[in-house]
Scaffold this motif. Structure first.
Motif, PDB file in Angstrom:
ATOM      1  N   ASP B   1       3.836  13.558   7.477  1.00 34.96           N
ATOM      2  CA  ASP B   1       3.602  12.374   6.672  1.00 34.96           C
ATOM      3  C   ASP B   1       2.540  12.669   5.604  1.00 34.96           C
ATOM      4  O   ASP B   1       1.626  13.448   5.831  1.00 34.96           O
ATOM      5  N   ALA B   2       2.682  12.026   4.457  1.00 40.67           N
ATOM      6  CA  ALA B   2       1.749  12.243   3.367  1.00 40.67           C
ATOM      7  C   ALA B   2       0.368  11.699   3.717  1.00 40.67           C
ATOM      8  O   ALA B   2       0.218  10.728   4.452  1.00 40.67           O
ATOM      9  N   LYS B   3      -0.654  12.321   3.130  1.00 37.83           N
ATOM     10  CA  LYS B   3      -2.033  11.891   3.349  1.00 37.83           C
ATOM     11  C   LYS B   3      -2.353  10.757   2.375  1.00 37.83           C
ATOM     12  O   LYS B   3      -1.818  10.706   1.264  1.00 37.83           O
ATOM     13  N   THR B   4      -3.243   9.852   2.786  1.00 36.37           N
ATOM     14  CA  THR B   4      -3.662   8.758   1.915  1.00 36.37           C
ATOM     15  C   THR B   4      -5.161   8.816   1.699  1.00 36.37           C
ATOM     16  O   THR B   4      -5.903   9.327   2.552  1.00 36.37           O
ATOM     17  N   THR B   5      -5.612   8.293   0.554  1.00 38.23           N
ATOM     18  CA  THR B   5      -7.025   8.215   0.239  1.00 38.23           C
ATOM     19  C   THR B   5      -7.359   6.786  -0.127  1.00 38.23           C
ATOM     20  O   THR B   5      -6.705   6.200  -1.004  1.00 38.23           O
ATOM     21  N   GLN B   6      -8.385   6.237   0.538  1.00 38.06           N
ATOM     22  CA  GLN B   6      -8.817   4.864   0.279  1.00 38.06           C
ATOM     23  C   GLN B   6     -10.334   4.847   0.088  1.00 38.06           C
ATOM     24  O   GLN B   6     -11.046   5.650   0.682  1.00 38.06           O
ATOM     25  N   PRO B   7     -10.843   3.907  -0.708  1.00 42.74           N
ATOM     26  CA  PRO B   7     -12.307   3.789  -0.804  1.00 42.74           C
ATOM     27  C   PRO B   7     -12.860   3.343   0.544  1.00 42.74           C
ATOM     28  O   PRO B   7     -12.219   2.562   1.252  1.00 42.74           O
ATOM     29  N   PRO B   8     -14.045   3.816   0.930  1.00 39.64           N
ATOM     30  CA  PRO B   8     -14.577   3.466   2.247  1.00 39.64           C
ATOM     31  C   PRO B   8     -14.918   1.994   2.391  1.00 39.64           C
ATOM     32  O   PRO B   8     -14.806   1.445   3.491  1.00 39.64           O
ATOM     33  N   SER B   9     -15.322   1.334   1.317  1.00 32.72           N
ATOM     34  CA  SER B   9     -15.687  -0.069   1.436  1.00 32.72           C
ATOM     35  C   SER B   9     -15.483  -0.792   0.114  1.00 32.72           C
ATOM     36  O   SER B   9     -15.496  -0.182  -0.957  1.00 32.72           O
ATOM     37  N   MET B  10     -15.265  -2.102   0.229  1.00 33.55           N
ATOM     38  CA  MET B  10     -15.121  -2.982  -0.933  1.00 33.55           C
ATOM     39  C   MET B  10     -15.655  -4.353  -0.574  1.00 33.55           C
ATOM     40  O   MET B  10     -15.653  -4.739   0.602  1.00 33.55           O
ATOM     41  N   ALA B  17      -9.182 -12.932  -5.568  1.00 31.73           N
ATOM     42  CA  ALA B  17      -8.198 -11.963  -5.114  1.00 31.73           C
ATOM     43  C   ALA B  17      -8.901 -10.664  -4.704  1.00 31.73           C
ATOM     44  O   ALA B  17      -9.815 -10.198  -5.381  1.00 31.73           O
ATOM     45  N   ALA B  18      -8.454 -10.109  -3.605  1.00 30.84           N
ATOM     46  CA  ALA B  18      -8.941  -8.802  -3.168  1.00 30.84           C
ATOM     47  C   ALA B  18      -7.856  -7.772  -3.461  1.00 30.84           C
ATOM     48  O   ALA B  18      -6.704  -7.956  -3.046  1.00 30.84           O
ATOM     49  N   ASN B  19      -8.221  -6.723  -4.210  1.00 26.57           N
ATOM     50  CA  ASN B  19      -7.269  -5.681  -4.581  1.00 26.57           C
ATOM     51  C   ASN B  19      -7.708  -4.369  -3.939  1.00 26.57           C
ATOM     52  O   ASN B  19      -8.712  -3.783  -4.339  1.00 26.57           O
ATOM     53  N   LEU B  20      -6.951  -3.926  -2.965  1.00 30.06           N
ATOM     54  CA  LEU B  20      -7.317  -2.716  -2.231  1.00 30.06           C
ATOM     55  C   LEU B  20      -6.417  -1.561  -2.653  1.00 30.06           C
ATOM     56  O   LEU B  20      -5.208  -1.599  -2.446  1.00 30.06           O
ATOM     57  N   PRO B  21      -7.014  -0.498  -3.227  1.00 28.34           N
ATOM     58  CA  PRO B  21      -6.198   0.618  -3.714  1.00 28.34           C
ATOM     59  C   PRO B  21      -5.962   1.679  -2.641  1.00 28.34           C
ATOM     60  O   PRO B  21      -6.735   1.809  -1.686  1.00 28.34           O
ATOM     61  N   CYS B  22      -4.888   2.425  -2.857  1.00 31.67           N
ATOM     62  CA  CYS B  22      -4.572   3.538  -1.968  1.00 31.67           C
ATOM     63  C   CYS B  22      -3.879   4.619  -2.795  1.00 31.67           C
ATOM     64  O   CYS B  22      -2.957   4.332  -3.555  1.00 31.67           O
ATOM     65  N   ASN B  23      -4.353   5.832  -2.624  1.00 31.58           N
ATOM     66  CA  ASN B  23      -3.737   6.962  -3.309  1.00 31.58           C
ATOM     67  C   ASN B  23      -2.912   7.758  -2.320  1.00 31.58           C
ATOM     68  O   ASN B  23      -3.389   8.092  -1.231  1.00 31.58           O
ATOM     69  N   HIS B  24      -1.668   8.042  -2.683  1.00 39.21           N
ATOM     70  CA  HIS B  24      -0.777   8.845  -1.816  1.00 39.21           C
ATOM     71  C   HIS B  24       0.053   9.745  -2.708  1.00 39.21           C
ATOM     72  O   HIS B  24       1.288   9.624  -2.770  1.00 39.21           O
ATOM     73  N   SER B  25      -0.624  10.659  -3.369  1.00 43.30           N
ATOM     74  CA  SER B  25       0.009  11.463  -4.415  1.00 43.30           C
ATOM     75  C   SER B  25       1.059  12.432  -3.888  1.00 43.30           C
ATOM     76  O   SER B  25       1.888  12.929  -4.663  1.00 43.30           O
ATOM     77  N   THR B  26       1.030  12.739  -2.585  1.00 41.51           N
ATOM     78  CA  THR B  26       2.010  13.694  -2.030  1.00 41.51           C
ATOM     79  C   THR B  26       3.158  12.993  -1.305  1.00 41.51           C
ATOM     80  O   THR B  26       3.897  13.633  -0.554  1.00 41.51           O
ATOM     81  N   ILE B  27       3.333  11.712  -1.546  1.00 42.69           N
ATOM     82  CA  ILE B  27       4.382  10.959  -0.866  1.00 42.69           C
ATOM     83  C   ILE B  27       5.753  11.536  -1.211  1.00 42.69           C
ATOM     84  O   ILE B  27       6.006  11.948  -2.352  1.00 42.69           O
ATOM     85  N   SER B  28       6.617  11.596  -0.213  1.00 43.17           N
ATOM     86  CA  SER B  28       7.965  12.111  -0.461  1.00 43.17           C
ATOM     87  C   SER B  28       8.959  10.952  -0.558  1.00 43.17           C
ATOM     88  O   SER B  28       8.635   9.807  -0.251  1.00 43.17           O
ATOM     89  N   GLY B  29      10.177  11.281  -0.972  1.00 44.14           N
ATOM     90  CA  GLY B  29      11.142  10.250  -1.323  1.00 44.14           C
ATOM     91  C   GLY B  29      11.543   9.316  -0.196  1.00 44.14           C
ATOM     92  O   GLY B  29      11.904   8.167  -0.443  1.00 44.14           O
ATOM     93  N   ASN B  30      11.469   9.784   1.051  1.00 44.50           N
ATOM     94  CA  ASN B  30      11.900   8.944   2.169  1.00 44.50           C
ATOM     95  C   ASN B  30      10.728   8.272   2.878  1.00 44.50           C
ATOM     96  O   ASN B  30      10.901   7.704   3.952  1.00 44.50           O
ATOM     97  N   GLU B  31       9.554   8.347   2.301  1.00 42.04           N
ATOM     98  CA  GLU B  31       8.374   7.756   2.941  1.00 42.04           C
ATOM     99  C   GLU B  31       8.045   6.384   2.358  1.00 42.04           C
ATOM    100  O   GLU B  31       8.099   6.185   1.140  1.00 42.04           O
ATOM    101  N   TYR B  32       7.726   5.458   3.248  1.00 43.98           N
ATOM    102  CA  TYR B  32       7.325   4.121   2.880  1.00 43.98           C
ATOM    103  C   TYR B  32       5.799   4.027   2.920  1.00 43.98           C
ATOM    104  O   TYR B  32       5.129   4.800   3.610  1.00 43.98           O
ATOM    105  N   VAL B  33       5.268   3.007   2.254  1.00 46.43           N
ATOM    106  CA  VAL B  33       3.843   2.692   2.313  1.00 46.43           C
ATOM    107  C   VAL B  33       3.668   1.463   3.209  1.00 46.43           C
ATOM    108  O   VAL B  33       4.295   0.421   2.980  1.00 46.43           O
TER     109      VAL B  33
END
Lengths: 115, 111
Positions: B1-10, B17-33
Protein backbone atom coordinates in the motif's frame (compact mmCIF):
# COMPACT_ATOMS: atom_id res chain seq x y z
CA UNK A 1 -27.36 -3.54 17.26
CA UNK A 2 -24.58 -3.55 19.83
CA UNK A 3 -21.98 -3.32 17.05
CA UNK A 4 -18.51 -4.57 18.00
CA UNK A 5 -18.11 -5.44 21.67
CA UNK A 6 -14.89 -6.24 23.51
CA UNK A 7 -14.28 -7.71 26.94
CA UNK A 8 -12.68 -7.02 29.29
CA UNK A 9 -12.25 -3.23 29.12
CA UNK A 10 -9.17 -3.34 31.35
CA UNK A 11 -6.82 -6.16 32.32
CA UNK A 12 -3.59 -6.46 34.30
CA UNK A 13 -1.48 -9.58 33.84
CA UNK A 14 1.78 -10.83 35.23
CA UNK A 15 4.57 -11.86 32.88
CA UNK A 16 4.02 -15.41 31.68
CA UNK A 17 0.28 -15.51 32.29
CA UNK A 18 -2.10 -16.33 29.45
CA UNK A 19 -5.47 -14.84 28.69
CA UNK A 20 -8.08 -14.41 25.99
CA UNK A 21 -9.44 -11.09 24.79
CA UNK A 22 -13.00 -11.46 23.58
CA UNK A 23 -14.50 -9.78 20.53
CA UNK A 24 -18.02 -10.18 19.20
CA UNK A 25 -20.07 -8.46 16.52
CA UNK A 26 -23.79 -8.69 15.73
CA UNK A 27 -23.73 -7.19 12.23
CA UNK A 28 -23.14 -10.49 10.40
CA UNK A 29 -19.78 -9.20 9.14
CA UNK A 30 -17.58 -11.75 7.45
CA UNK A 31 -14.33 -9.88 8.08
CA UNK A 32 -12.84 -9.42 11.55
CA UNK A 33 -9.43 -8.27 12.73
CA UNK A 34 -7.32 -7.41 15.75
CA UNK A 35 -5.05 -4.36 16.07
CA UNK A 36 -2.82 -3.12 18.84
CA UNK A 37 -2.06 0.53 19.56
CA UNK A 38 0.97 1.51 21.60
CA UNK A 39 1.17 4.98 23.21
CA UNK A 40 1.48 7.76 20.63
CA UNK A 41 1.44 5.30 17.75
CA UNK A 42 -0.92 4.27 15.00
CA UNK A 43 -2.65 0.90 14.98
CA UNK A 44 -0.83 -2.25 13.86
CA UNK A 45 -2.61 -5.33 12.56
CA UNK A 46 -2.11 -8.55 14.55
CA UNK A 47 -4.40 -11.13 12.91
CA UNK A 48 -7.41 -11.07 10.65
CA UNK A 49 -10.15 -13.40 9.38
CA UNK A 50 -12.23 -13.24 6.21
CA UNK A 51 -14.77 -15.77 7.48
CA UNK A 52 -15.45 -18.58 9.91
CA UNK A 53 -12.62 -21.11 9.86
CA UNK A 54 -10.20 -18.79 8.04
CA UNK A 55 -7.51 -16.73 9.76
CA UNK A 56 -4.25 -15.14 8.69
CA UNK A 57 -1.38 -13.16 10.16
CA UNK A 58 -1.02 -9.43 10.07
CA UNK A 59 1.99 -7.21 10.71
CA UNK A 60 2.73 -8.21 14.35
CA UNK A 61 1.39 -11.75 14.98
CA UNK A 62 4.09 -13.13 17.30
CA UNK A 63 2.85 -14.05 20.76
CA UNK A 64 -0.81 -14.13 19.74
CA UNK A 65 -3.19 -16.83 18.53
CA UNK A 66 -6.65 -16.51 17.01
CA UNK A 67 -9.42 -18.80 15.86
CA UNK A 68 -12.75 -18.12 14.17
CA UNK A 69 -15.29 -20.86 14.87
CA UNK A 70 -18.35 -18.62 14.36
CA UNK A 71 -19.12 -15.53 12.29
CA UNK A 72 -19.83 -13.51 15.44
CA UNK A 73 -16.76 -14.18 17.57
CA UNK A 74 -13.03 -13.64 17.07
CA UNK A 75 -11.06 -14.17 20.31
CA UNK A 76 -7.41 -13.18 20.65
CA UNK A 77 -5.22 -15.35 22.88
CA UNK A 78 -2.03 -14.24 24.53
CA UNK A 79 -0.01 -17.39 25.08
CA UNK A 80 2.57 -16.12 27.59
CA UNK A 81 2.20 -12.43 28.32
CA UNK A 82 5.25 -10.17 28.13
CA UNK A 83 5.65 -6.49 29.12
CA UNK A 84 6.07 -5.66 25.41
CA UNK A 85 2.44 -6.68 24.94
CA UNK A 86 1.24 -3.83 27.13
CA UNK A 87 -1.02 -1.96 24.74
CA UNK A 88 -4.58 -1.10 23.80
CA UNK A 89 -6.18 -3.80 21.67
CA UNK A 90 -8.91 -3.02 19.17
CA UNK A 91 -11.13 -5.47 17.34
CA UNK A 92 -12.76 -4.48 14.05
CA UNK A 93 -15.22 -5.97 11.58
CA UNK A 94 -16.60 -5.29 8.12
CA UNK A 95 -18.53 -6.78 5.25
CA UNK A 96 -16.60 -8.42 2.44
CA UNK A 97 -19.32 -7.99 -0.18
CA UNK A 98 -19.13 -4.97 -2.49
CA UNK A 99 -15.41 -4.71 -1.64
CA UNK A 100 -16.17 -3.23 1.79
CA UNK A 101 -13.19 -4.72 3.60
CA UNK A 102 -11.73 -1.35 4.37
CA UNK A 103 -14.89 0.24 5.82
CA UNK A 104 -14.37 -1.22 9.25
CA UNK A 105 -16.27 -0.86 12.51
CA UNK A 106 -14.06 -0.80 15.59
CA UNK A 107 -14.78 -1.87 19.13
CA UNK A 108 -14.07 0.27 22.22
CA UNK A 109 -10.78 -1.45 23.00
CA UNK A 110 -9.18 -3.49 25.78
CA UNK A 111 -6.45 -1.81 27.79
CA UNK A 112 -3.89 -4.44 28.78
CA UNK A 113 -0.99 -3.97 31.16
CA UNK A 114 1.61 -6.71 31.62
CA UNK A 115 3.77 -6.38 34.71
CA UNK B 1 0.00 0.00 0.00
CA UNK B 2 1.15 3.54 -0.73
CA UNK B 3 2.59 5.66 2.08
CA UNK B 4 0.77 8.80 3.24
CA UNK B 5 2.05 12.04 4.75
CA UNK B 6 -0.07 14.21 7.03
CA UNK B 7 0.73 17.27 9.16
CA UNK B 8 1.12 16.24 12.82
CA UNK B 9 -1.37 18.79 14.12
CA UNK B 10 -3.90 21.41 13.06
CA UNK B 11 -6.22 23.85 14.78
CA UNK B 12 -9.66 25.01 13.77
CA UNK B 13 -12.23 27.40 15.22
CA UNK B 14 -15.61 25.96 16.10
CA UNK B 15 -18.12 26.51 13.30
CA UNK B 16 -15.46 26.96 10.65
CA UNK B 17 -14.47 24.42 8.04
CA UNK B 18 -11.59 22.12 8.89
CA UNK B 19 -9.45 21.14 5.89
CA UNK B 20 -7.11 18.24 6.56
CA UNK B 21 -4.52 17.52 3.85
CA UNK B 22 -2.92 14.22 2.95
CA UNK B 23 -0.13 13.51 0.51
CA UNK B 24 -0.03 10.11 -1.22
CA UNK B 25 2.22 10.69 -4.18
CA UNK B 26 2.96 6.97 -4.75
CA UNK B 27 -0.68 5.89 -4.93
CA UNK B 28 -1.37 3.28 -7.57
CA UNK B 29 -4.37 2.99 -9.86
CA UNK B 30 -6.30 0.42 -7.82
CA UNK B 31 -5.80 2.12 -4.45
CA UNK B 32 -8.50 4.10 -2.69
CA UNK B 33 -8.08 6.89 -0.14
CA UNK B 34 -9.75 6.20 3.22
CA UNK B 35 -10.19 8.51 6.17
CA UNK B 36 -10.72 7.42 9.76
CA UNK B 37 -10.71 9.36 12.98
CA UNK B 38 -10.02 8.38 16.56
CA UNK B 39 -11.52 10.38 19.36
CA UNK B 40 -9.52 10.15 22.57
CA UNK B 41 -9.35 6.58 23.94
CA UNK B 42 -12.03 5.29 21.58
CA UNK B 43 -11.77 2.90 18.64
CA UNK B 44 -11.22 4.46 15.19
CA UNK B 45 -14.30 5.50 13.23
CA UNK B 46 -14.60 5.23 9.45
CA UNK B 47 -15.41 8.59 7.83
CA UNK B 48 -15.27 8.41 4.04
CA UNK B 49 -13.35 6.98 1.10
CA UNK B 50 -12.84 7.70 -2.59
CA UNK B 51 -10.99 6.64 -5.72
CA UNK B 52 -10.75 9.69 -7.95
CA UNK B 53 -14.03 11.57 -7.77
CA UNK B 54 -14.93 13.90 -4.95
CA UNK B 55 -17.13 12.27 -2.35
CA UNK B 56 -19.51 13.64 0.27
CA UNK B 57 -21.47 12.03 3.07
CA UNK B 58 -23.19 13.20 6.24
CA UNK B 59 -19.88 13.51 8.07
CA UNK B 60 -17.45 15.05 5.60
CA UNK B 61 -16.32 15.72 2.04
CA UNK B 62 -13.28 14.24 0.35
CA UNK B 63 -11.51 16.13 -2.41
CA UNK B 64 -8.95 14.16 -4.44
CA UNK B 65 -6.68 15.99 -6.88
CA UNK B 66 -6.83 15.06 -10.52
CA UNK B 67 -3.43 13.35 -10.41
CA UNK B 68 -4.55 11.54 -7.21
CA UNK B 69 -1.32 12.40 -5.45
CA UNK B 70 -3.03 14.28 -2.64
CA UNK B 71 -6.42 14.70 -1.01
CA UNK B 72 -8.21 16.90 1.50
CA UNK B 73 -10.80 15.89 4.07
CA UNK B 74 -13.24 18.69 4.78
CA UNK B 75 -15.37 18.94 7.90
CA UNK B 76 -17.71 21.76 6.83
CA UNK B 77 -18.71 23.10 10.25
CA UNK B 78 -16.31 21.79 12.88
CA UNK B 79 -17.57 21.26 16.41
CA UNK B 80 -15.71 20.56 19.64
CA UNK B 81 -16.68 16.91 19.24
CA UNK B 82 -14.61 16.75 16.05
CA UNK B 83 -11.40 17.09 18.07
CA UNK B 84 -9.61 13.82 17.26
CA UNK B 85 -6.72 12.17 15.45
CA UNK B 86 -7.51 11.89 11.73
CA UNK B 87 -5.88 9.13 9.72
CA UNK B 88 -5.49 9.13 5.95
CA UNK B 89 -4.99 5.58 4.62
CA UNK B 90 -4.37 4.37 1.10
CA UNK B 91 -5.41 0.79 0.41
CA UNK B 92 -6.68 -1.49 -2.30
CA UNK B 93 -9.31 -4.20 -2.11
CA UNK B 94 -6.62 -6.82 -2.57
CA UNK B 95 -5.16 -5.90 0.81
CA UNK B 96 -8.26 -7.55 2.32
CA UNK B 97 -8.84 -5.02 5.05
CA UNK B 98 -5.24 -4.78 6.21
CA UNK B 99 -5.21 -1.09 7.00
CA UNK B 100 -1.94 0.69 7.72
CA UNK B 101 -2.44 3.48 10.25
CA UNK B 102 0.27 6.13 10.40
CA UNK B 103 0.58 8.87 13.00
CA UNK B 104 -2.32 10.90 11.65
CA UNK B 105 -3.18 14.56 12.22
CA UNK B 106 -4.30 15.75 15.64
CA UNK B 107 -7.14 18.19 14.95
CA UNK B 108 -8.04 20.49 17.82
CA UNK B 109 -11.25 22.48 17.49
CA UNK B 110 -11.28 25.61 19.64
CA UNK B 111 -14.38 27.39 20.99
Amino acid sequence: NAGVTQTPKFQVLKTGQSMTLQCAQDMNHEYMSWYRQDPGMGLRLIHYSVGAGITDQGEVPNGYNVSRSTTEDFPLRLLSAAPSQTSVYFCASSYTRAKSYNEQFFGPGTRLTVL
Amino acid sequence: DAKTTQPPSMDCAEGRAANLPCNHSTISGNEYVYWYRQIHSQGPQYIIHGLKNNETNEMASLIITEDRKSSTLILPHATLRDTAVYYCIVSSFTSYGKLTFGQGTILTVHP
